[in-house]
Design a protein around this motif. Structure first.
Motif, mmCIF file in Angstrom:
data_model
loop_
_atom_site.group_PDB
_atom_site.id
_atom_site.type_symbol
_atom_site.label_atom_id
_atom_site.label_comp_id
_atom_site.label_asym_id
_atom_site.label_seq_id
_atom_site.Cartn_x
_atom_site.Cartn_y
_atom_site.Cartn_z
ATOM 1 N N ARG A 1 -0.485 -1.962 5.347
ATOM 2 C CA ARG A 1 0.266 -1.264 4.307
ATOM 3 C C ARG A 1 1.720 -1.746 4.286
ATOM 4 O O ARG A 1 2.295 -1.981 3.225
ATOM 5 C CB ARG A 1 0.212 0.247 4.545
ATOM 6 C CG ARG A 1 0.833 1.053 3.419
ATOM 7 C CD ARG A 1 0.800 2.542 3.741
ATOM 8 N NE ARG A 1 -0.561 3.016 3.920
ATOM 9 C CZ ARG A 1 -0.875 4.223 4.394
ATOM 10 N NH1 ARG A 1 0.081 5.046 4.760
ATOM 11 N NH2 ARG A 1 -2.123 4.580 4.508
ATOM 12 N N ARG B 1 3.553 -3.984 1.208
ATOM 13 C CA ARG B 1 4.819 -3.628 0.572
ATOM 14 C C ARG B 1 5.803 -4.800 0.624
ATOM 15 O O ARG B 1 6.443 -5.137 -0.380
ATOM 16 C CB ARG B 1 5.446 -2.404 1.238
ATOM 17 C CG ARG B 1 6.876 -2.110 0.757
ATOM 18 C CD ARG B 1 7.492 -0.954 1.505
ATOM 19 N NE ARG B 1 6.992 0.320 1.038
ATOM 20 C CZ ARG B 1 7.489 0.988 -0.005
ATOM 21 N NH1 ARG B 1 8.521 0.496 -0.678
ATOM 22 N NH2 ARG B 1 6.987 2.144 -0.370
ATOM 23 N N PHE C 1 -1.793 3.486 -2.690
ATOM 24 C CA PHE C 1 -2.487 2.502 -1.859
ATOM 25 C C PHE C 1 -3.004 3.161 -0.581
ATOM 26 O O PHE C 1 -2.235 3.680 0.222
ATOM 27 C CB PHE C 1 -1.530 1.363 -1.505
ATOM 28 C CG PHE C 1 -2.168 0.219 -0.767
ATOM 29 C CD1 PHE C 1 -3.184 -0.514 -1.354
ATOM 30 C CD2 PHE C 1 -1.741 -0.137 0.507
ATOM 31 C CE1 PHE C 1 -3.770 -1.586 -0.684
ATOM 32 C CE2 PHE C 1 -2.318 -1.197 1.190
ATOM 33 C CZ PHE C 1 -3.336 -1.918 0.592
ATOM 34 N N LYS D 1 -6.537 3.117 2.466
ATOM 35 C CA LYS D 1 -7.731 2.470 3.000
ATOM 36 C C LYS D 1 -8.944 3.383 2.840
ATOM 37 O O LYS D 1 -8.850 4.587 3.041
ATOM 38 C CB LYS D 1 -7.565 2.126 4.483
ATOM 39 C CG LYS D 1 -8.759 1.344 5.044
ATOM 40 C CD LYS D 1 -8.644 1.129 6.536
ATOM 41 C CE LYS D 1 -9.849 0.350 7.044
ATOM 42 N NZ LYS D 1 -11.127 1.042 6.783
ATOM 43 N N GLY E 1 0.288 8.990 3.267
ATOM 44 C CA GLY E 1 0.363 7.766 2.479
ATOM 45 C C GLY E 1 -0.410 7.700 1.232
ATOM 46 O O GLY E 1 -0.326 6.736 0.510
#
Length: 217
Positions: free
Chosen positions: A53, A57, A94, A96, A217
């Motif tokens: 992640r 970015r 975003f 997982k 997140g």
């Protein structure tokens, strides 16, 4: 904007974003894999997703995004990452996937109020008129989900897709959604309208089991 108009916007923007997204995630996963060497995956299962992640970015901030899109979110909050297009009324979160934990891979929202509201936005692609609550929406939030293609192995490739959830979900059950856009190598996309899971959002399993990094997140 009608549901069908919004659907067209989402699909067209997915085509615009697909090349940069796929290249960026590929780069981020390779970077995370290199940084994770020496750390056992079973002992530190969250290291690679968090590192990916962060690397994604950094990639986006360096390479840039198509017009109207910005890198957003608070990186100090467990690497929180959004891709936002305020003028289009779109936002991609975003995350997982975890197919062994969440049937169909789409993560549940957990107890975080903001996430629960983001997951519960009503059916976007209904033929009926928008309900008042839907008409008030200024931003439609979707999920940009990635996962290893096989056994947490970067060498086996990865999957990347845009999903629009319909409800916060129940731990252990599939989260319902009405759009699934798979991003492919080279920038191609495959779009399907679907409905998966149970809209019942009462969490009988307890969302304390959800990873903190997902809640942030």
């Amino acid at each position: 904007m009608t549901p069908n108009e919004m659907r067209s916007v989402v699909v067209s923007q997915a085509e615009v974003l697909a090349p940069r997204m796929y290249e960026g995630v590929a780069s981020a996963l390779a970077d995370a894999e290199a940084r994770a060497r020496g750390f056992g995956h079973a002992k530190y299962p969250h290291f690679r997703p968090l590192a990916a992640r962060i690397a994604f970015r950094e990639y986006l901030e360096k390479e840039g995004l198509p017009p109207q899109w910005n890198v957003d979110g608070n990186p100090a909050a467990m690497g929180q990452l959004y891709l936002s297009a305020p003028a289009l009324g779109l936002k991609l979160r975003f995350l997982k996937e975890r197919r062994r934990t969440y049937p169909s891979g789409v993560p549940v929202a957990g107890k975080n109020r903001a996430r629960r509201e983001a997951w519960r936005q009503g059916v976007l692609f209904s033929r009926s008129e928008l309900r008042p609550a839907d008409a008030e929406l200024s931003v439609y939030e979707l999920l940009l989900l990635w996962d290893y293609a096989k056994s947490a192995s970067v060498s086996e490739g990865f999957t990347l897709r845009i999903v629009r959830p319909l409800a916060p979900g129940v731990y252990g059950k599939a989260v319902p959604f009405d759009l699934d856009i798979a991003l492919k190598p080279g920038g191609d996309i495959f779009t399907s309208m679907t409905f998966v899971g149970d809209v019942d959002d009462e969490d009988f399993f307890g969302t304390a089991q959800i990873d903190r990094e997902e809640n942030d997140g």
